[in-house]
Design a protein around this motif. Sequence first.
Motif, PDB file in Angstrom:
ATOM      1  N   SER A  98     -15.974  45.258 -13.591  1.00  0.00           N
ATOM      2  CA  SER A  98     -16.920  45.175 -12.474  1.00  0.00           C
ATOM      3  C   SER A  98     -16.851  43.806 -11.809  1.00  0.00           C
ATOM      4  CB  SER A  98     -18.336  45.452 -12.968  1.00  0.00           C
ATOM      5  OG  SER A  98     -18.667  44.549 -14.000  1.00  0.00           O
ATOM      6  N   ALA A  99     -15.726  43.113 -11.976  1.00  0.00           N
ATOM      7  CA  ALA A  99     -15.632  41.736 -11.489  1.00  0.00           C
ATOM      8  C   ALA A  99     -15.239  41.645 -10.019  1.00  0.00           C
ATOM      9  CB  ALA A  99     -14.636  40.948 -12.338  1.00  0.00           C
ATOM     10  N   LEU A 100     -14.924  42.784  -9.399  1.00  0.00           N
ATOM     11  CA  LEU A 100     -14.447  42.725  -8.019  1.00  0.00           C
ATOM     12  C   LEU A 100     -15.545  43.179  -7.067  1.00  0.00           C
ATOM     13  CD1 LEU A 100     -10.948  44.283  -8.733  1.00  0.00           C
ATOM     14  CD2 LEU A 100     -11.515  41.867  -8.489  1.00  0.00           C
ATOM     15  N   ASN A 101     -15.665  42.473  -5.976  1.00  0.00           N
ATOM     16  CA  ASN A 101     -16.680  42.812  -4.972  1.00  0.00           C
ATOM     17  C   ASN A 101     -16.477  44.244  -4.477  1.00  0.00           C
ATOM     18  OD1 ASN A 101     -18.429  43.001  -2.857  1.00  0.00           O
ATOM     19  ND2 ASN A 101     -17.632  41.244  -1.728  1.00  0.00           N
ATOM     20  N   TYR A 145     -10.341  49.667  -2.054  1.00  0.00           N
ATOM     21  CA  TYR A 145     -11.590  49.108  -2.558  1.00  0.00           C
ATOM     22  C   TYR A 145     -11.660  49.333  -4.065  1.00  0.00           C
ATOM     23  CZ  TYR A 145     -13.201  48.752   2.237  1.00  0.00           C
ATOM     24  OH  TYR A 145     -13.340  48.406   3.550  1.00  0.00           O
TER      25      TYR A 145
ATOM     26  N   TYR B 223     -19.411  40.342  -9.858  1.00  0.00           N
ATOM     27  CA  TYR B 223     -18.402  39.848  -8.920  1.00  0.00           C
ATOM     28  C   TYR B 223     -18.713  38.420  -8.484  1.00  0.00           C
ATOM     29  CZ  TYR B 223     -21.468  40.731  -4.923  1.00  0.00           C
ATOM     30  OH  TYR B 223     -22.509  40.690  -4.043  1.00  0.00           O
ATOM     31  N   ARG B 239     -21.736  34.572   1.146  1.00  0.00           N
ATOM     32  CA  ARG B 239     -21.402  35.533   2.196  1.00  0.00           C
ATOM     33  C   ARG B 239     -21.291  36.932   1.605  1.00  0.00           C
ATOM     34  NH1 ARG B 239     -16.236  33.795   4.664  1.00  0.00           N
ATOM     35  NH2 ARG B 239     -15.241  35.737   4.064  1.00  0.00           N
ATOM     36  N   TYR B 240     -20.622  37.039   0.481  1.00  0.00           N
ATOM     37  CA  TYR B 240     -20.488  38.345  -0.166  1.00  0.00           C
ATOM     38  C   TYR B 240     -21.858  38.866  -0.599  1.00  0.00           C
ATOM     39  CZ  TYR B 240     -15.361  38.315  -0.596  1.00  0.00           C
ATOM     40  OH  TYR B 240     -14.016  38.357  -0.344  1.00  0.00           O
ATOM     41  N   ARG B 243     -23.818  40.058   2.453  1.00  0.00           N
ATOM     42  CA  ARG B 243     -23.267  41.304   2.986  1.00  0.00           C
ATOM     43  C   ARG B 243     -23.658  42.502   2.124  1.00  0.00           C
ATOM     44  NH1 ARG B 243     -18.558  42.981   6.255  1.00  0.00           N
ATOM     45  NH2 ARG B 243     -18.014  44.805   5.052  1.00  0.00           N
ATOM     46  N   ASN B 244     -23.578  42.338   0.828  1.00  0.00           N
ATOM     47  CA  ASN B 244     -23.907  43.457  -0.054  1.00  0.00           C
ATOM     48  C   ASN B 244     -25.408  43.702  -0.120  1.00  0.00           C
ATOM     49  OD1 ASN B 244     -21.221  43.711  -0.489  1.00  0.00           O
ATOM     50  ND2 ASN B 244     -21.223  42.842  -2.541  1.00  0.00           N
ATOM     51  N   LEU B 247     -26.948  46.097   2.615  1.00  0.00           N
ATOM     52  CA  LEU B 247     -26.840  47.566   2.519  1.00  0.00           C
ATOM     53  C   LEU B 247     -28.151  48.227   2.096  1.00  0.00           C
ATOM     54  CD1 LEU B 247     -23.270  47.738   0.967  1.00  0.00           C
ATOM     55  CD2 LEU B 247     -23.940  48.189   3.317  1.00  0.00           C
ATOM     56  N   ASP B 318     -20.644  50.130   4.956  1.00  0.00           N
ATOM     57  CA  ASP B 318     -20.412  50.363   3.525  1.00  0.00           C
ATOM     58  C   ASP B 318     -19.178  51.231   3.303  1.00  0.00           C
ATOM     59  OD1 ASP B 318     -20.364  50.703   0.871  1.00  0.00           O
ATOM     60  OD2 ASP B 318     -22.365  51.563   0.664  1.00  0.00           O
ATOM     61  N   PRO B 319     -18.118  50.609   2.797  1.00  0.00           N
ATOM     62  CA  PRO B 319     -16.887  51.374   2.603  1.00  0.00           C
ATOM     63  C   PRO B 319     -17.064  52.523   1.620  1.00  0.00           C
ATOM     64  CG  PRO B 319     -16.754  49.256   1.499  1.00  0.00           C
ATOM     65  CD  PRO B 319     -17.976  49.226   2.359  1.00  0.00           C
TER      66      PRO B 319
END
Lengths: 333, 330
Positions: A98-101, A145, B223, B239-240, B243-244, B247, B318-319
């Motif tokens: 779960s380390a990736l945005n 993603y 993350y 920033r991340y 952005r998250n 949502l 949101d992808p």
Amino acid sequence: MSVKIDNLQIYYTTLRGEVKAVDGVTFSIGDGEIMGLAGESGCGKSTLGNGLIYLEGRMRHAGGHVTLDGKELPIGDAKAMEQHRLRSVSIIPQYAMSALNPTRKIGRMTADLLKSRGVDYKSVLEEFRRRVALVGLPADVLERYPFELSGGMRQRATMVISTLLNPSLLIGDEVTSALDVSTQRAVGEMFMEFRDRGYVKSTIVITHDLSILAQIADTILIMYAGKLAEKADAQTIVNNPLHPYTQQLLASLPEVGLRYDEAPLVGIPGRPPSLLDPPKGCRFRDRCPVAFEQCTAEPPFVELHPGHQVACWKAIQDAQSFNEEPAAQGAGR
Amino acid sequence: MRRYFFKKIVTYIVTFFVATTIDWAIPHLMPGNPVEIYLGRFNISSNTQYLALQKTISEAFGVNVPLWRQYLDFWNGVLHWNFGVSFYATAPVTHVIAQAVPYTLALLIPAIVLSYVLGNRIGAMAARRKVLDNVVLPIGYLFQAAPFAWLALALSYFLAVRLRWFPPSLGSDPGIGVGWNWAFIWSAIRHWFLPFLSVFLVSFGGWAIGMRNLVIYELETDYARYLRSLGASQRLVRRYAYRNAVLPQLSGLALALGVVVGGNIVTEVVFQYPGLGHLIFLAISDEDFFLLQGIFLFIIIGVLVANFIIDIAYVLIDPRTRLSMTGATA
Ligand SMILES: Nc1ncnc2c1ncn2[C@@H]1O[C@H](COP(=O)(O)OP(=O)(O)O)[C@@H](O)[C@H]1O
Ligand code: SF4
Ligand SMILES: [Mg+2]
């Protein structure tokens, strides 16, 4: 020796006091060496691993030194540490899956990360792609993603990102723990591959599972309750462990332990002590089947045989009597 | 993608249908007959005159036919943008609504957009600055917890009655005719400010606190920890996180619309601001069913359209929803 750790102490500051999770550990790792770091849950393995790269919130560098490639690694100084992260020390964290945005494509996230570190993404892109292929990920992973990948794929992507700048020291924390046996093997082999190709110099593979270390590690370090218990090359640890804790850890593993007939396997009875106020003397004492009077004093971590260090009074005693025995026989003749 | 939007649109149509039917049913199921109520307004002494009028009015209101027929006629009216005649204004309902709508939109759109945007920004800033947090948090909770009527009355009392900075009621000075001239515009802005501020502040408190908590949460996620471990700049991590965190705020916006619209009614009543909310109040006190029906229908359409816009925005940022919609991913 490319990594030297000298009497390192890392504590957690909590409302109830300091948790001495890493309490004076000394060891070194050579260039090209993969060192396994094992012990039950809660023994301080992750704290040691994380402490070498990033002290978060409550963590405190309470003492000791870390030397990497002959230079002091300023682990307690967050600002000074920044430039070393990813470039000279890197980590595949325990939570690698779960380390990736979740809302950034993997390539984009890597580009953002590298840019913020002053590295030009384009200049490493070709190498990035090569390594993505090397770990068996499809080429379009960079355009995907994280949620489009399986947990194992995310973990491999994390491995590649963490090692992209060829760090001198890589820490892999419980990388194999959530995987099935065959995938464990494959991930273990990736550590060897990365070492062989020179992507990383020294590697610490943290796990609570000794069987995987028997396959990939050059040396194994056993930790117990914030202290070192035993260190030797992997074969010695597996075949000839001297510390009662190591012996019990091995006995609880049917794959590596000698006695298959002892199944069903049971863990070691009891639990590691609280590190908030650790017991005096040998920390393993209340679980040790061979404890004796001397164990109320703390055993030193000493080299009993070349390259084999142990912190146990019983092992020290045995080694001494082993050395004395031939002399006694000689005198009798 | 296409299937997703198709499903969404069907959902919206069904919602619209159900809501509109309820909107029609409530006055029809309520005790009392609109015709009798209407006639009750006049002093009609003669019985024959009364019966004659009753017949004419019933026909004019279209209530002289069976209920199912009335329902179909109602839909026919909706589709032709004809909601009948307002007793209160003795004018077509659409005219009455058209006069009130600009006032309500002038309150709601800036209040919703500004409170959302500023609330998010300031909440995110509070998440990482202790001093600001100590200010934003209590004030945010105060506004968020304040009932719309309470805040409107408080503002009206202090800023209008005591300090006299702003007029306490109406949409503009009665002496100035409605029109595109500076006197009117200036007067409208001064009258607009307090009701706007009431709606803005209540929503702002909610967004700021929500964003603060979300950003704090996001900064603790795996993350974010991973990025920090690899020496990423604070800016990138923030920033991340921002952005998250946006949502869930955006889904919250869709849910909050109903509350804001409701709060806006109360606010308009307190300030006697001539928008839809105030009109609802008048329609209820006058038992003006057609007008009430028309206003609610208008609100239903407005909320659905706003929801649809938010849905699209969510899909764009949101992808995960974007890709799960294509059905091409695992
Ligand atoms: N954030 C924290 N705050 C306080 N104590 C902690 C924290 N994280 C870990 N600890 C304590 O530190 C000790 C070592 O934990 P950890 O390094 O995670 O062990 P391992 O990785 O070997 O399972 C444990 O006793 C644990 O309770
Ligand atoms: S020092 Fe004593 S208690 Fe500790 S492991 Fe050795 S024998 Fe057991
Ligand atoms: Mg751990």
